[in-house]
Write a protein that holds these residues in place. Structure first.
Motif, PDB file in Angstrom:
ATOM      1  N   ASN A 154       4.886  -6.932   2.232  1.00  0.00           N
ATOM      2  CA  ASN A 154       6.041  -7.862   1.919  1.00  0.00           C
ATOM      3  C   ASN A 154       6.921  -6.728   3.135  1.00  0.00           C
ATOM      4  OD1 ASN A 154       6.022  -6.871  -1.078  1.00  0.00           O
ATOM      5  ND2 ASN A 154       4.317  -5.682  -0.348  1.00  0.00           N
ATOM      6  N   ALA A 155       6.024  -7.637   4.035  1.00  0.00           N
ATOM      7  CA  ALA A 155       7.280  -7.756   5.590  1.00  0.00           C
ATOM      8  C   ALA A 155       8.467  -8.293   5.379  1.00  0.00           C
ATOM      9  CB  ALA A 155       6.676  -8.640   6.237  1.00  0.00           C
ATOM     10  N   PRO A 156       9.219  -9.102   4.371  1.00  0.00           N
ATOM     11  CA  PRO A 156      10.423  -9.531   5.344  1.00  0.00           C
ATOM     12  C   PRO A 156      11.194  -8.079   4.566  1.00  0.00           C
ATOM     13  CG  PRO A 156       8.839 -11.214   4.253  1.00  0.00           C
ATOM     14  CD  PRO A 156       8.008 -10.205   3.922  1.00  0.00           C
ATOM     15  N   LEU A 157      10.600  -7.618   3.594  1.00  0.00           N
ATOM     16  CA  LEU A 157      11.613  -6.532   2.910  1.00  0.00           C
ATOM     17  C   LEU A 157      11.831  -5.345   3.817  1.00  0.00           C
ATOM     18  CD1 LEU A 157      10.442  -6.482  -1.170  1.00  0.00           C
ATOM     19  CD2 LEU A 157      12.899  -6.356  -0.431  1.00  0.00           C
ATOM     20  N   VAL A 158      10.738  -5.311   4.506  1.00  0.00           N
ATOM     21  CA  VAL A 158      10.188  -4.321   5.140  1.00  0.00           C
ATOM     22  C   VAL A 158      11.182  -3.924   6.670  1.00  0.00           C
ATOM     23  CG1 VAL A 158       9.124  -2.609   7.436  1.00  0.00           C
ATOM     24  CG2 VAL A 158       7.966  -3.332   5.138  1.00  0.00           C
ATOM     25  N   LYS A 159      11.607  -5.655   7.055  1.00  0.00           N
ATOM     26  CA  LYS A 159      12.441  -5.944   7.908  1.00  0.00           C
ATOM     27  C   LYS A 159      13.456  -5.910   8.079  1.00  0.00           C
ATOM     28  CE  LYS A 159       9.248  -8.668  10.222  1.00  0.00           C
ATOM     29  NZ  LYS A 159       8.604 -10.615  11.040  1.00  0.00           N
ATOM     30  N   HIS A 198       7.523   2.562  13.156  1.00  0.00           N
ATOM     31  CA  HIS A 198       7.414   1.032  13.736  1.00  0.00           C
ATOM     32  C   HIS A 198       7.415   0.108  12.797  1.00  0.00           C
ATOM     33  CE1 HIS A 198       7.383   3.785  17.649  1.00  0.00           C
ATOM     34  NE2 HIS A 198       6.701   4.873  16.545  1.00  0.00           N
ATOM     35  N   PHE A 199       7.273   0.689  11.489  1.00  0.00           N
ATOM     36  CA  PHE A 199       6.494  -1.033  10.645  1.00  0.00           C
ATOM     37  C   PHE A 199       7.132  -1.955  11.324  1.00  0.00           C
ATOM     38  CE2 PHE A 199       4.417   1.627   7.401  1.00  0.00           C
ATOM     39  CZ  PHE A 199       3.823   2.028   8.220  1.00  0.00           C
TER      40      PHE A 199
END
Length: 285
Positions: free
Chosen positions: A105-110, A280-281
């Motif tokens: 779910n990197a796009p949401l986290v960013k 830091h995610f």
């Protein structure tokens, strides 16, 4: 004119799992999204929840129950094994997917801030959705085998399910956070999951382990949360279907409470590690 900022929250700092409860509507949306993405373009869809464990069960039963004759000493071995297999499948799916949940779910986290604990918890929820049809099959198989429901055993099964779910959330939070920084973590988890079926009494009887381990190490074996959960399901679904005396592990309910304590400890450790690393995610994923 001065402005009181005491009532404002520090950006990016939340209340951990409490925020998941407060924003459970987001949790439901993420679970629905995970299910839609997983079965997009699939003909069978959620029916894979039946097919994959059934194939796994048949392979194990033929190899161990028929070819190697492991189940000759265990009455109603088919039900014994299946009641353990579905518990292990629930744990392995929940823990493995929770480990990858932040990276997936990197796009949401960013892009936006939301409680990052939502992603590991959603992975466990999705695994629970897949666990439900397997549980229905287990109930039907138990009824065909002459199962007589026992209230204490059913309570034990509920405790076993909670133990596995809480343990998977706790370990998923820990491994999911570490995996953001060290992607080898998911491969390590995959190797550990290959061992889970064999370090819990799913394919063999617990008395076999008691005979080969010293007393103190056998106690450690019995406190493994997955082992506790498997024995709880044996108690609930297999034991009442057996016609004749069979030996259950001693003090099962007490062991279940100890398993709940271990699961709570894993949850606490996982939450503390997650809170320490989540700042830091966005930079790492």
């Amino acid at each position: 004119m001065t402005q009181d900022t005491a009532t404002y929250d520090t950006p990016g700092v939340g209340a951990g799992l409490l925020d998941v409860f407060r924003r459970r509507y987001l949790l439901k949306l993420i679970v629905r999204k995970e299910l839609r993405v997983r079965y997009r373009g699939s003909v069978l869809g959620l029916a894979w929840s039946y097919v994959k464990p059934l194939v796994q069960y048949l392979v194990l039963f033929i190899a161990l129950g028929i070819v190697l004759r492991v189940g000759e000493a265990i009455p109603n071995y088919a039900l014994y094994m299946f009641s353990g297999v579905i518990v292990v499948n629930f744990f392995t799916e929940a823990f493995s997917n929770a480990t990858r949940s932040i990276v997936w779910n990197a796009p949401l986290v960013k892009k936006i801030y939301l409680p990052r604990e939502l992603f590991p918890v959603a992975s466990v929820w999705v695994a629970a959705v897949h666990f439900l049809p397997q549980l229905i099959v287990l109930l039907l198989a138990a009824l065909v085998s002459g199962w007589s429901p026992d209230l204490a055993g059913l309570v034990g099964a509920v405790i076993g399910f909670v133990i596995v779910a809480v343990t998977a959330v706790g370990l998923g939070l820990l491994a999911g956070a570490v995996n953001v920084f060290f992607r080898d973590s998911e491969n390590i988890v995959d190797m550990l999951m290959m061992m889970v079926t064999w370090v819990s009494p799913v394919l063999y009887d617990w008395t076999m382990i008691r005979r080969i381990l010293p007393d103190w190490l056998f106690v450690v074996y019995q406190l493994n949360p997955v082992t506790v959960a498997v024995e709880m399901f044996h108690w609930a679904f297999w034991h009442p279907s057996v016609r004749g005396p069979v030996e259950l592990p001693p003090h099962l309910m007490l062991t279940g409470l100890a398993g709940l304590g271990m699961a709570a400890l894993f949850l606490l450790i996982g939450q503390l590690a997650f809170r320490r690393l989540e700042g830091h995610f966005a930079q790492e994923v």
